[in-house]
Design a protein around this motif. Structure first.
Motif, PDB file in Angstrom:
ATOM      1  N   LYS A   6      22.770  -6.333 -44.143  1.00 64.45           N
ATOM      2  CA  LYS A   6      23.801  -7.214 -43.856  1.00 64.45           C
ATOM      3  C   LYS A   6      23.025  -8.751 -43.509  1.00 64.45           C
ATOM      4  CE  LYS A   6      27.277  -4.057 -42.475  1.00 64.45           C
ATOM      5  NZ  LYS A   6      28.060  -3.791 -41.188  1.00 64.45           N
ATOM      6  N   HIS A   7      21.967  -8.560 -42.734  1.00 64.69           N
ATOM      7  CA  HIS A   7      21.482 -10.081 -42.357  1.00 64.69           C
ATOM      8  C   HIS A   7      20.196 -10.197 -43.003  1.00 64.69           C
ATOM      9  CE1 HIS A   7      24.697  -9.996 -39.466  1.00 64.69           C
ATOM     10  NE2 HIS A   7      24.382  -8.642 -38.986  1.00 64.69           N
ATOM     11  N   PRO A   8      19.929 -11.194 -43.493  1.00 62.21           N
ATOM     12  CA  PRO A   8      18.277 -11.416 -44.171  1.00 62.21           C
ATOM     13  C   PRO A   8      17.439 -11.427 -43.157  1.00 62.21           C
ATOM     14  CG  PRO A   8      19.741 -13.431 -44.448  1.00 62.21           C
ATOM     15  CD  PRO A   8      20.769 -12.273 -43.906  1.00 62.21           C
ATOM     16  N   ARG A   9      16.185 -10.719 -43.168  1.00 65.63           N
ATOM     17  CA  ARG A   9      15.264 -11.027 -41.976  1.00 65.63           C
ATOM     18  C   ARG A   9      14.397 -12.072 -42.305  1.00 65.63           C
ATOM     19  NH1 ARG A   9      13.125  -5.510 -40.379  1.00 65.63           N
ATOM     20  NH2 ARG A   9      15.498  -4.519 -40.012  1.00 65.63           N
ATOM     21  N   LYS A  10      13.846 -12.678 -41.171  1.00 63.24           N
ATOM     22  CA  LYS A  10      13.183 -14.015 -41.154  1.00 63.24           C
ATOM     23  C   LYS A  10      11.451 -13.731 -40.719  1.00 63.24           C
ATOM     24  CE  LYS A  10      16.726 -17.317 -41.116  1.00 63.24           C
ATOM     25  NZ  LYS A  10      17.291 -18.624 -40.605  1.00 63.24           N
ATOM     26  N   PRO A  11      10.449 -14.364 -41.375  1.00 63.02           N
ATOM     27  CA  PRO A  11       9.239 -13.880 -40.894  1.00 63.02           C
ATOM     28  C   PRO A  11       9.129 -14.289 -39.603  1.00 63.02           C
ATOM     29  CG  PRO A  11       9.022 -15.485 -42.888  1.00 63.02           C
ATOM     30  CD  PRO A  11      10.607 -15.037 -42.641  1.00 63.02           C
ATOM     31  N   ILE A  12       8.396 -13.776 -38.644  1.00 67.61           N
ATOM     32  CA  ILE A  12       8.141 -14.324 -37.267  1.00 67.61           C
ATOM     33  C   ILE A  12       6.621 -13.355 -36.731  1.00 67.61           C
ATOM     34  CG2 ILE A  12       9.670 -12.736 -36.114  1.00 67.61           C
ATOM     35  CD1 ILE A  12      10.306 -15.002 -34.106  1.00 67.61           C
ATOM     36  N   GLU A  13       6.112 -13.916 -36.175  1.00 65.06           N
ATOM     37  CA  GLU A  13       4.971 -13.419 -35.287  1.00 65.06           C
ATOM     38  C   GLU A  13       5.179 -13.347 -33.793  1.00 65.06           C
ATOM     39  OE1 GLU A  13       2.237 -11.107 -36.333  1.00 65.06           O
ATOM     40  OE2 GLU A  13       3.067 -11.376 -38.446  1.00 65.06           O
ATOM     41  N   ILE A  14       5.865 -12.374 -32.911  1.00 66.44           N
ATOM     42  CA  ILE A  14       5.836 -12.543 -31.794  1.00 66.44           C
ATOM     43  C   ILE A  14       5.582 -11.013 -31.215  1.00 66.44           C
ATOM     44  CG2 ILE A  14       7.443 -14.526 -31.624  1.00 66.44           C
ATOM     45  CD1 ILE A  14       9.548 -12.257 -31.269  1.00 66.44           C
ATOM     46  N   SER A  15       5.247 -11.063 -29.801  1.00 70.86           N
ATOM     47  CA  SER A  15       5.222  -9.806 -29.078  1.00 70.86           C
ATOM     48  C   SER A  15       6.166  -9.345 -28.481  1.00 70.86           C
ATOM     49  CB  SER A  15       3.952 -10.226 -27.999  1.00 70.86           C
ATOM     50  OG  SER A  15       2.631 -10.430 -28.507  1.00 70.86           O
ATOM     51  N   ILE A  16       6.366  -8.107 -28.649  1.00 71.37           N
ATOM     52  CA  ILE A  16       7.434  -7.356 -28.037  1.00 71.37           C
ATOM     53  C   ILE A  16       7.179  -5.975 -27.514  1.00 71.37           C
ATOM     54  CG2 ILE A  16       8.856  -8.353 -29.837  1.00 71.37           C
ATOM     55  CD1 ILE A  16       8.500  -4.833 -30.480  1.00 71.37           C
ATOM     56  N   ALA A  17       8.038  -4.997 -26.975  1.00 75.41           N
ATOM     57  CA  ALA A  17       7.651  -4.032 -26.587  1.00 75.41           C
ATOM     58  C   ALA A  17       8.768  -2.899 -26.986  1.00 75.41           C
ATOM     59  CB  ALA A  17       7.300  -3.789 -25.142  1.00 75.41           C
ATOM     60  N   PHE A  18       8.557  -1.757 -26.979  1.00 74.31           N
ATOM     61  CA  PHE A  18       9.546  -0.710 -27.211  1.00 74.31           C
ATOM     62  C   PHE A  18       9.237   0.469 -26.362  1.00 74.31           C
ATOM     63  CE2 PHE A  18       6.429   0.554 -30.447  1.00 74.31           C
ATOM     64  CZ  PHE A  18       6.552   1.847 -30.428  1.00 74.31           C
ATOM     65  N   ARG A  19      10.211   1.291 -26.219  1.00 78.63           N
ATOM     66  CA  ARG A  19      10.312   2.562 -25.550  1.00 78.63           C
ATOM     67  C   ARG A  19      11.117   3.501 -26.371  1.00 78.63           C
ATOM     68  NH1 ARG A  19      11.404   1.821 -19.725  1.00 78.63           N
ATOM     69  NH2 ARG A  19      13.504   1.375 -20.108  1.00 78.63           N
ATOM     70  N   LEU A  20      10.535   4.681 -26.373  1.00 80.86           N
ATOM     71  CA  LEU A  20      11.138   5.719 -26.914  1.00 80.86           C
ATOM     72  C   LEU A  20      11.694   6.976 -25.693  1.00 80.86           C
ATOM     73  CD1 LEU A  20      11.886   7.577 -29.221  1.00 80.86           C
ATOM     74  CD2 LEU A  20       9.589   8.515 -29.364  1.00 80.86           C
ATOM     75  N   GLY A  21      12.894   7.001 -25.635  1.00 87.37           N
ATOM     76  CA  GLY A  21      13.489   7.589 -24.530  1.00 87.37           C
ATOM     77  C   GLY A  21      12.961   7.413 -23.141  1.00 87.37           C
ATOM     78  N   GLU A  22      12.667   8.260 -22.293  1.00 88.88           N
ATOM     79  CA  GLU A  22      12.182   7.931 -21.042  1.00 88.88           C
ATOM     80  C   GLU A  22      10.712   7.416 -21.049  1.00 88.88           C
ATOM     81  OE1 GLU A  22      14.270   7.118 -18.378  1.00 88.88           O
ATOM     82  OE2 GLU A  22      15.760   7.473 -19.755  1.00 88.88           O
ATOM     83  N   GLY A  23       9.985   7.233 -22.065  1.00 93.94           N
ATOM     84  CA  GLY A  23       8.538   7.307 -22.332  1.00 93.94           C
ATOM     85  C   GLY A  23       8.018   6.098 -21.996  1.00 93.94           C
ATOM     86  N   PRO A  24       6.614   5.662 -21.873  1.00 95.27           N
ATOM     87  CA  PRO A  24       6.222   4.348 -21.506  1.00 95.27           C
ATOM     88  C   PRO A  24       6.526   3.390 -22.322  1.00 95.27           C
ATOM     89  CG  PRO A  24       4.397   5.695 -22.468  1.00 95.27           C
ATOM     90  CD  PRO A  24       5.692   6.566 -22.354  1.00 95.27           C
ATOM     91  N   ARG A  25       6.701   2.408 -21.676  1.00102.18           N
ATOM     92  CA  ARG A  25       6.683   0.967 -22.698  1.00102.18           C
ATOM     93  C   ARG A  25       5.410   0.737 -23.509  1.00102.18           C
ATOM     94  NH1 ARG A  25       9.756  -4.272 -20.188  1.00102.18           N
ATOM     95  NH2 ARG A  25       7.996  -5.216 -21.815  1.00102.18           N
ATOM     96  N   ILE A  26       5.529   0.394 -25.053  1.00105.92           N
ATOM     97  CA  ILE A  26       4.508   0.357 -26.053  1.00105.92           C
ATOM     98  C   ILE A  26       4.583  -0.925 -26.536  1.00105.92           C
ATOM     99  CG2 ILE A  26       3.412   1.123 -28.176  1.00105.92           C
ATOM    100  CD1 ILE A  26       5.051   4.021 -27.483  1.00105.92           C
ATOM    101  N   ASP A  27       3.418  -1.821 -26.168  1.00106.96           N
ATOM    102  CA  ASP A  27       3.276  -3.085 -26.612  1.00106.96           C
ATOM    103  C   ASP A  27       3.299  -3.069 -28.033  1.00106.96           C
ATOM    104  OD1 ASP A  27       3.498  -4.223 -24.115  1.00106.96           O
ATOM    105  OD2 ASP A  27       1.163  -4.071 -23.857  1.00106.96           O
ATOM    106  N   ALA A  28       3.658  -3.893 -28.795  1.00105.24           N
ATOM    107  CA  ALA A  28       3.538  -4.157 -30.394  1.00105.24           C
ATOM    108  C   ALA A  28       4.046  -5.657 -30.647  1.00105.24           C
ATOM    109  CB  ALA A  28       4.964  -3.139 -30.992  1.00105.24           C
ATOM    110  N   ARG A  29       3.926  -5.760 -31.926  1.00108.49           N
ATOM    111  CA  ARG A  29       4.164  -7.084 -32.588  1.00108.49           C
ATOM    112  C   ARG A  29       5.513  -6.956 -33.649  1.00108.49           C
ATOM    113  NH1 ARG A  29       1.776 -11.454 -30.988  1.00108.49           N
ATOM    114  NH2 ARG A  29       2.005 -12.389 -33.024  1.00108.49           N
ATOM    115  N   CYS A  30       6.270  -8.089 -33.476  1.00101.30           N
ATOM    116  CA  CYS A  30       7.315  -8.000 -34.480  1.00101.30           C
ATOM    117  C   CYS A  30       6.974  -9.042 -35.619  1.00101.30           C
ATOM    118  CB  CYS A  30       8.685  -8.813 -33.828  1.00101.30           C
ATOM    119  SG  CYS A  30       9.821  -9.234 -35.003  1.00101.30           S
ATOM    120  N   ARG A  31       7.349  -8.337 -36.737  1.00 96.62           N
ATOM    121  CA  ARG A  31       6.572  -9.121 -38.111  1.00 96.62           C
ATOM    122  C   ARG A  31       7.914  -9.792 -38.693  1.00 96.62           C
ATOM    123  NH1 ARG A  31       3.831  -5.442 -42.184  1.00 96.62           N
ATOM    124  NH2 ARG A  31       5.703  -4.852 -42.971  1.00 96.62           N
ATOM    125  N   ASP A  32       9.000  -9.415 -38.772  1.00 91.74           N
ATOM    126  CA  ASP A  32      10.215 -10.192 -39.188  1.00 91.74           C
ATOM    127  C   ASP A  32      11.338  -9.741 -38.479  1.00 91.74           C
ATOM    128  OD1 ASP A  32      11.425  -7.773 -40.531  1.00 91.74           O
ATOM    129  OD2 ASP A  32      10.172  -8.193 -42.004  1.00 91.74           O
TER     130      ASP A  32
END
Length: 101
Positions: A6-32
């Protein structure tokens, strides 16, 4: 392959983190990113359909936004997530970021 977003994605390079359930935070990168979701570059993508929390620093917010999300697709390079319900402040800050891209 058709794009059903529904919403067009825009390219970007930023650091983010995510967590699956109660697991640890995992550092990652956002590409768009869009108002509806993002592609997360990671060597440890969560499985299709998994609920994850995305931690995203946005201008104007004192703490990183914690955005509930669902994994909609995966590749060896990462995963595409669809954002769940966000608060008004998070939605506004994300809209501001997107307008700057």
């Amino acid at each position: 392959m058709r794009d059903h977003r529904k919403h067009p994605r825009k390219p970007i390079e930023i650091s983010i983190a995510f967590r699956l359930g109660e697991g640890p935070r995992i550092d990652a990168r956002c590409r768009d990113i869009s108002l509806g979701g993002m592609f997360i570059e990671t060597t440890t993508p969560a499985p299709f359909g998994a609920s994850v929390e995305v931690f995203l620093s946005l201008e104007g917010l004192k703490q990183p936004a914690v955005i509930p999300s669902i994994v909609r697709w995966t590749t060896p390079e990462g995963m595409g997530v669809q954002f769940g319900v966000m608060g008004a402040r998070e939605t506004y800050a994300l809209t501001q970021l997107l307008s700057e891209l």
